[in-house]
Motif scaffolding. Structure first.
Motif, PDB file in Angstrom:
ATOM      1  N   GLU A  57      -3.193  32.798 -36.888  1.00 18.83           N
ATOM      2  CA  GLU A  57      -3.223  32.999 -38.339  1.00 18.83           C
ATOM      3  C   GLU A  57      -3.582  34.444 -38.688  1.00 18.83           C
ATOM      4  O   GLU A  57      -3.039  35.016 -39.636  1.00 18.83           O
ATOM      5  CB  GLU A  57      -4.211  32.026 -38.985  1.00 18.83           C
ATOM      6  CG  GLU A  57      -4.157  32.044 -40.502  1.00 18.83           C
ATOM      7  CD  GLU A  57      -4.988  30.953 -41.141  1.00 18.83           C
ATOM      8  OE1 GLU A  57      -5.199  31.013 -42.368  1.00 18.83           O
ATOM      9  OE2 GLU A  57      -5.432  30.039 -40.416  1.00 18.83           O
ATOM     10  N   ILE A  58      -4.503  35.047 -37.927  1.00 24.32           N
ATOM     11  CA  ILE A  58      -4.857  36.454 -38.150  1.00 24.32           C
ATOM     12  C   ILE A  58      -3.622  37.332 -37.957  1.00 24.32           C
ATOM     13  O   ILE A  58      -3.362  38.259 -38.736  1.00 24.32           O
ATOM     14  CB  ILE A  58      -5.984  36.879 -37.188  1.00 24.32           C
ATOM     15  CG1 ILE A  58      -7.297  36.192 -37.570  1.00 24.32           C
ATOM     16  CG2 ILE A  58      -6.158  38.404 -37.196  1.00 24.32           C
ATOM     17  CD1 ILE A  58      -8.407  36.356 -36.541  1.00 24.32           C
ATOM     18  N   LEU A  59      -2.826  37.035 -36.932  1.00 25.84           N
ATOM     19  CA  LEU A  59      -1.613  37.812 -36.673  1.00 25.84           C
ATOM     20  C   LEU A  59      -0.544  37.556 -37.727  1.00 25.84           C
ATOM     21  O   LEU A  59       0.243  38.449 -38.052  1.00 25.84           O
ATOM     22  CB  LEU A  59      -1.070  37.480 -35.274  1.00 25.84           C
ATOM     23  CG  LEU A  59      -2.018  37.816 -34.112  1.00 25.84           C
ATOM     24  CD1 LEU A  59      -1.421  37.377 -32.785  1.00 25.84           C
ATOM     25  CD2 LEU A  59      -2.321  39.316 -34.084  1.00 25.84           C
ATOM     26  N   ALA A  60      -0.534  36.345 -38.283  1.00 28.91           N
ATOM     27  CA  ALA A  60       0.417  36.046 -39.362  1.00 28.91           C
ATOM     28  C   ALA A  60       0.075  36.842 -40.615  1.00 28.91           C
ATOM     29  O   ALA A  60       0.966  37.198 -41.399  1.00 28.91           O
ATOM     30  CB  ALA A  60       0.421  34.544 -39.657  1.00 28.91           C
ATOM     31  N   GLU A  61      -1.208  37.108 -40.810  1.00 24.53           N
ATOM     32  CA  GLU A  61      -1.617  37.909 -41.975  1.00 24.53           C
ATOM     33  C   GLU A  61      -1.062  39.325 -41.908  1.00 24.53           C
ATOM     34  O   GLU A  61      -0.821  39.952 -42.944  1.00 24.53           O
ATOM     35  CB  GLU A  61      -3.148  37.941 -42.051  1.00 24.53           C
ATOM     36  CG  GLU A  61      -3.762  36.606 -42.477  1.00 24.53           C
ATOM     37  CD  GLU A  61      -5.274  36.583 -42.327  1.00 24.53           C
ATOM     38  OE1 GLU A  61      -5.844  37.618 -41.901  1.00 24.53           O
ATOM     39  OE2 GLU A  61      -5.887  35.539 -42.616  1.00 24.53           O
ATOM     40  N   ILE A  62      -0.864  39.834 -40.690  1.00 25.53           N
ATOM     41  CA  ILE A  62      -0.248  41.163 -40.568  1.00 25.53           C
ATOM     42  C   ILE A  62       1.235  41.033 -40.210  1.00 25.53           C
ATOM     43  O   ILE A  62       1.874  41.983 -39.774  1.00 25.53           O
ATOM     44  CB  ILE A  62      -0.993  42.049 -39.543  1.00 25.53           C
ATOM     45  CG1 ILE A  62      -1.022  41.403 -38.156  1.00 25.53           C
ATOM     46  CG2 ILE A  62      -2.400  42.358 -40.010  1.00 25.53           C
ATOM     47  CD1 ILE A  62      -1.647  42.299 -37.083  1.00 25.53           C
TER      48      ILE A  62
END
Length: 718
Positions: A57-62
């Motif tokens: 999810e953190i990577l989806a935010e970027i």
């Protein structure tokens, strides 16, 4: 398998920019990961699968690509479950499996382990990054989620993890340009490592925010109104420094909290790059800019690809306004760094985003080249910090060992860092195999080879350019001792010569005479007297006369000179007298020249050529002049200046310097200037043994076709 609320957040973020097919693959990865991790739990509580989902999810935010999100969900499967790399390949393809394999090899990075294990972990990190930069992006997101859930750990483990986060992971995020992750890593690391300092600053920021709200709103409205009047499309937002950034600024500049908060920061985001400069003119027409505070990171981007215009303005109520102006794409690169490569690679903006990727890959490639030169993991561990900590440089010895030095360190600093004795004995250096002056400022990655000589010693001029505490302290310590010894020896020689005038011999001085004179002059001991004579602070002739006068009427106690023969004997100079015999820069005397000595207070004895024009300048102080001559046994090297008139052509300086070196003559320094369109003048200060050595050098230079004239600089009266 159902998709609980934790998965919904990932799917919501990923579906905003990925195709339905890719989102379905992410769901399939979740199903497989949940099955693989079934029964495993986290220390913070809950099923283990929610950790890799949170990382994704953190990577989806970027807005990282679907392969990265799948790899993030499955990044612990190979290591912590019975499934293998081949199982991943069969289900999700070779690319995803390679990313997971890279992350797995990084999985046991423990920065408090012994140095070799720590260094090997760094080596693996860079090798993995060189194959696919997405490996380190997953590792950064993994670390960020671990920091968010750090509270369940023991306090000492929290501090250790926080320290390595601040020292390693946050700087890597900064180097890759991923500010969104960097800022949170820094604040969480600061909070865990210095909880009281963080709480105090955070509270102060919240309190100040209310007091500043009105000013921020007023400035935002003023800028937005002017933008609308000009027909621009732009977004204006007030920008607050995060807590760790405030802390670093207060610590580095020794500012109070109020001083740091004196600056109101805003960001203006425009549509296109060309609009940035128009917006700069607009805000400068609204508020007066501070001179010298404008930075153009669009024309010259930072190493991590960051682009923006920065300007500082005089705002209302006497406040300073800091404004960053950037395009929408620049803003994405600023927030997401190298991650923007995947976000933009299918768009027209792909060229610029790819440039960021190229910068990051080049950085990793350079580190790998250094690793190959360094040869072992410990060396590589130091070199990974080259660009992470810009205030430090890392250079190599010829054997491939790494020496860590502060920025702006010189070759002399390097020599002392290797060994004190090497520093004391250095006479020159080769930097990347090129002969360079000792004062050369070093850069990371260079190989430095120090040229040493048993006959040399530290030069006091080194103190003007060394930067390390070790070099400075060792040079001063040596010079202090050498100064005292040299002054003592010269003082004894000068007093011996002065006593001969009164037909007395220094060797005949009795303890009674010495004790009496020390008492009369109110000195600590006889050595102090000799040092003061050697330094020119006390005239040898006056001391000799005082010795003679105090013994008048007591001829049987006067120590007669054993070699008195009526002949005048000049003081012999060999060049080994240390720091209290100096050779005048105005005329550069060398053995073979007719010379004369001048006693200078604090400097000792200064040697001039008798033909030097400054001899006439000092002629009204005859009591300070001393007859001197060269010691024929001297083998020291002496500096002398020569001038060469040469034809203007490419490589002339290199050719002449090479020819000088071929005569086994060292060059101390060189300067060059154009005489006219055809000829150049080159001045070399070279080190020679004597006048014959100099004549041989000049004859050699005159035989070179491009040289018209070669001669010694004569600072003399004609």
């Amino acid at each position: 398998m159902s998709t609980p609320n934790s998965l919904e957040g990932l799917l919501a973020k990923s579906s905003a920019y990925l195709s339905d097919t890719h989102v379905q693959q992410i769901v399939a990865a979740y199903d497989f990961g949940a099955l693989a991790h079934a029964g495993q739990t986290r220390k913070a509580g809950g099923a283990y699968i929610w950790h890799p989902v949170a990382v994704a999810e953190i990577l989806a935010e970027i807005q990282l690509d679907h392969e990265s999100l799948i790899a993030a969900i499955l990044h612990d499967v190979i290591e912590d479950t019975p499934y293998t790399k081949q199982d991943i390949i069969d289900r999700f393809g070779q690319s995803v499996a390679e990313i997971i394999d890279g992350v797995t090899k990084l999985g046991k990075i423990e920065f408090n382990t012994p140095q070799e294990a720590q260094a090997e972990s760094f080596r693996k990190m860079m090798l993995a990054m060189s194959r696919d930069i997405r490996v380190i992006l997953i590792k950064l997101a993994d670390r960020l989620h671990n920091m968010r859930t750090l509270g369940v750990m023991r306090p000492e483990k929290q501090r250790r993890i926080a320290r390595e986060t601040l020292d390693i992971y946050a700087p890597i995020a900064a180097r890759l340009g991923i500010n969104a992750i960097r800022i949170e890593l820094e604040d969480l690391g600061f909070k865990a490592y210095y909880p009281r300092r963080f709480a105090t600053l955070e509270q102060a920021v919240k309190k100040a925010r209310g007091n500043r709200k009105e000013i921020v709103e007023q400035i935002t409205e003023a800028i937005q109104t002017r933008i609308n009047q000009e027909g621009f499309k732009a977004e204006v937002v007030g920008r607050e420094k995060h807590v760790y950034s405030l802390y670093k600024k207060m610590k580095k500049k020794r500012f109070s909290f109020d001083e740091v908060l004196d600056i109101f920061a805003f960001r203006v985001i425009v549509e296109q790059a060309e609009d940035c400069y128009r917006m700069l003119g607009l805000v400068h027409s609204l508020y007066k800019p501070l001179p010298g505070k404008f930075k153009d990171y669009i024309a010259i981007p930072k190493a991590n690809g960051y682009q923006s215009l920065h300007t500082l303005l005089f705002g209302p109520y006497g406040v300073h306004i800091e404004i960053q102006i950037r395009s929408e794409m620049m803003h994405e690169v600023s927030e997401h760094g190298i991650a923007a490569h995947w976000q933009y690679k299918q768009t027209d903006a792909g060229t610029q985003a790819s440039a960021v990727d190229v910068r990051a890959q080049e950085w990793v490639r350079n580190l790998l080249e250094i690793q190959q030169s360094a040869g072992n993991s410990l060396d590589f561990l130091e070199n990974v910090k080259i660009d992470l900590f810009p205030d430090v440089i890392y250079v190599f010895t010829p054997q491939g060992d790494i020496v860590t030095l502060p920025k702006n360190a010189t070759a002399v600093d390097f020599a002392y860092a290797v060994h004190t004795n090497l520093g004391h004995a250095c006479v020159g250096c080769r930097i990347d195999r090129q002969l360079m002056p000792l004062r050369s400022v070093l850069e990371s990655g260079q190989t430095v080879d120090i040229i040493k000589s048993k006959e040399t010693q530290p030069n006091p001029t080194w103190l003007n350019f060394v930067t390390t505490a070790k070099a400075r302290s060792q040079i001063r310590h040596f010079l202090k001792n050498q100064h005292s010894r040299s002054a003592h020896d010269l003082g004894q020689r000068l007093l011996t010569k002065a006593m001969r005038v009164h037909n007395m011999a220094y060797s005949g001085l009795s303890e009674d005479i010495i004790t009496k004179l020390v008492g009369e002059l109110k000195l600590t001991d006889w050595n102090q007297l000799l040092e003061e004579i050697g330094l020119g602070e006390r005239m040898a002739g006056l001391v000799a006369k005082q010795i003679h006068d105090s013994l008048l009427g007591k001829d049987d106690h006067i120590p007669h000179a054993t070699d008195a023969n009526g002949h005048h004997q000049p003081l012999a100079i060999s060049g080994t007298e240390g720091l209290v015999v100096n050779y005048a820069n105005c005329c550069h005397p060398i053995p073979g020249d007719d010379i004369i000595g001048f006693i200078s207070s604090g400097k000792g004895l200064v040697i001039h050529r008798q033909s030097c024009k400054n001899v006439k300048h000092y002629s009204n102080q005859p009591e300070k002049w001393l007859d001197v001559d060269w010691d024929p046994s001297s083998e020291e090297l002496f500096a002398v200046e020569i001038q060469v008139e040469t034809k203007n052509q490419r490589g002339a300086l290199a050719l002449i310097a090479s020819e000088i070196a071929n005569t086994k003559t060292d060059i101390d320094r060189v300067r060059s200037e154009d005489k006219d369109e055809t000829f150049s003048l080159m001045n070399f200060v070279v080190l020679v043994r004597n006048a014959d050595h100099l004549d041989e050098l000049l004859r050699h230079l005159r035989r070179i076709p491009i040289i018209d004239k070669a001669y010694r600089i004569e600072n003399i009266n004609h």
